[in-house]
Design a protein around this motif. Structure first.
Motif, short mmCIF file in Angstrom:
data_model
loop_
_atom_site.label_atom_id
_atom_site.label_comp_id
_atom_site.label_asym_id
_atom_site.label_seq_id
_atom_site.Cartn_x
_atom_site.Cartn_y
_atom_site.Cartn_z
N PHE A 71 4.95 -4.91 5.43
CA PHE A 71 3.57 -5.31 5.65
C PHE A 71 2.61 -4.25 5.13
CE2 PHE A 71 -0.22 -4.92 8.34
CZ PHE A 71 -0.81 -6.16 8.11
N PHE A 72 2.88 -2.97 5.38
CA PHE A 72 2.00 -1.90 4.93
C PHE A 72 2.06 -1.73 3.42
CE2 PHE A 72 2.79 -0.82 9.41
CZ PHE A 72 1.48 -0.69 9.84
N GLN A 73 3.21 -1.98 2.83
CA GLN A 73 3.30 -1.96 1.37
C GLN A 73 2.41 -3.05 0.77
OE1 GLN A 73 7.48 -2.46 0.59
NE2 GLN A 73 8.00 -0.36 1.14
N CYS A 74 2.43 -4.24 1.39
CA CYS A 74 1.55 -5.33 0.93
C CYS A 74 0.09 -4.94 1.05
CB CYS A 74 1.81 -6.59 1.75
SG CYS A 74 3.42 -7.36 1.50
N LEU A 75 -0.27 -4.30 2.15
CA LEU A 75 -1.66 -3.92 2.39
C LEU A 75 -2.13 -2.91 1.35
CD1 LEU A 75 -4.06 -4.30 4.29
CD2 LEU A 75 -3.19 -2.39 5.66
N ILE A 76 -1.31 -1.92 1.04
CA ILE A 76 -1.70 -0.91 0.06
C ILE A 76 -1.84 -1.53 -1.33
CG2 ILE A 76 -0.91 1.18 -1.14
CD1 ILE A 76 0.36 2.05 1.51
N ALA A 77 -0.88 -2.36 -1.73
CA ALA A 77 -0.96 -3.02 -3.04
C ALA A 77 -2.19 -3.91 -3.12
CB ALA A 77 0.31 -3.82 -3.30
N LEU A 78 -2.50 -4.59 -2.03
CA LEU A 78 -3.65 -5.49 -2.00
C LEU A 78 -4.96 -4.70 -2.16
CD1 LEU A 78 -4.35 -8.49 -1.59
CD2 LEU A 78 -4.56 -8.03 0.85
N ILE A 79 -5.06 -3.56 -1.50
CA ILE A 79 -6.25 -2.73 -1.61
C ILE A 79 -6.43 -2.21 -3.03
CG2 ILE A 79 -7.32 -0.57 -0.86
CD1 ILE A 79 -6.04 -1.03 1.88
N ILE A 80 -5.33 -1.76 -3.65
CA ILE A 80 -5.39 -1.21 -5.01
C ILE A 80 -5.93 -2.25 -5.98
CG2 ILE A 80 -4.01 -0.38 -6.95
CD1 ILE A 80 -2.12 0.91 -4.90
N VAL A 81 -5.35 -3.44 -5.97
CA VAL A 81 -5.74 -4.46 -6.95
C VAL A 81 -7.13 -5.01 -6.64
CG1 VAL A 81 -5.08 -6.65 -8.02
CG2 VAL A 81 -3.32 -5.03 -7.32
#
Length: 346
Positions: free
Chosen positions: A121-131
């Motif tokens: 879930f946190f990996q998804c959140l970080i990737a989402l913020i970057i893009v």
């Protein structure tokens, strides 16, 4: 398995893919309505979201975060020069915080997250913020300086942005395809029809996001500002609504939707560095169904495209792309006959 059961399964798959096209189509409609940009690079946000998540999941730092840092620093330089020209030195602190400190902090967090194997879930959140953060930066660096350009010029620039982002994608992720873990590996049984858990997640998230967008546009000040800028740019300026802010916000929402779509489909299909072209074009076809102005018609068109693509894959897989894109012809003919011909409104 009889033909009715096969048709039901194909419709289920079509609704799943159609939900993704619906989100992309609505993002394209929003961006065009606010900024007059037909953003052909929307599919690259899908690829960046999926592959950034895949790399974080394998313990590697995605190159998109370094692209974000470079673009943020460049945008900060432009903003600082503009503040110096206007003698508005109070903006320097804000510029340093948003364009230097925040991107570098996000880069440090991404490097740490890649080596720490955080929960999915946190990996998804970080990737989402970057893009998502790439969206307003693209608008600031590319489209804001040419806000008064013609639609044709903006279209040509969008094609160029597409090729630039594809090139960066090749550099960052290589030619190998990636998939990510499923969000839910269960299933739901409705009689003889068994619905895959990931498909349920896609449809549920799409429905929630459409509802959330409707609430934002109708109930919040930012949403009403977007609607005003989309309806009449000149009137929005007269009401002190910043058109540049509206443009940045529309690109932010488009990047968020694209990244989220990439994460939703990455467990279902293999994503390559150049997968964004076809995905984005199908979202564009859905937006054409809505005449680039109607969200409900875009949703209907996207679901229709998904179902047609699903049946075409089953009956004539070699021609499924041609069949989908041929749907544009009668729609364009209908729109042309309905609206007639008129010159561009300057």
């Amino acid at each position: 398995m009889n033909s009715f059961q096969i048709s039901a399964i194909l419709i289920q798959d079509g609704i799943t893919t159609g939900a993704i096209y619906a989100l992309l189509g609505m993002a394209l409609v929003l961006v065009f309505a606010v900024s007059r940009v037909m953003f052909f690079a929307q599919g690259e946000f899908v690829v960046y979201g999926a592959l950034s998540l895949a790399w974080l999941n394998t313990g590697k730092v995605p190159g998109t975060v370094w692209l974000l840092v470079g673009m943020a620093l460049l945008a900060g330089l432009f903003d600082a020069l503009e503040a110096h020209r206007d003698r508005d030195y109070r903006q320097i602190g804000r510029i340093a915080l948003t364009n230097v400190v925040a991107p570098l902090a996000l880069a440090a967090l991404t490097v740490w997250a890649a080596s720490s194997q955080l929960p999915f879930f946190f990996q998804c959140l970080i990737a989402l913020i970057i893009v998502t953060a790439l969206g307003p930066l693209i608008y600031r660096l590319v489209y804001q300086p040419m806000a008064n350009a013609s639609i044709l010029v903006l279209l040509i620039v969008s094609v160029g942005i597409h090729f630039v982002l594809v090139s960066f994608s090749l550099i960052f992720f290589g030619v190998e395809g990636y998939r990510t873990p499923v969000f839910w590996d269960g299933s739901i049984s409705l009689g003889w029809l068994r619905m895959n858990g990931q498909n349920v997640i896609v449809v549920a998230v799409t429905t929630l996001l459409i509802i959330a967008l409707a609430v934002v546009f109708n109930r919040t000040l930012w949403g009403k500002a977007l609607r005003a800028a989309a309806s009449n740019n000149v009137g929005a300026r007269l009401l002190a609504i910043s058109v540049s802010f509206s443009g940045k916000l529309s690109f932010t929402i488009a990047a968020f939707i694209g990244a989220l779509c990439g994460m939703l489909i990455a467990p279902i299909v293999t994503i390559y560095y150049d997968s964004g072209l076809l995905i984005g074009l199908k979202g564009f076809v859905a937006s054409i169904f809505g005449g680039l102005v109607s969200y409900p018609m875009t949703l209907v068109g996207a679901l229709g495209i998904g179902i047609v693509e699903s049946f075409s894959s089953f009956k004539a897989s070699a021609y499924k792309e041609a069949i989908v894109f041929l749907l544009v012809v009668p729609v364009l003919l209908w729109l042309s006959l309905r609206s007639g011909t008129h010159e561009e409104d300057h």
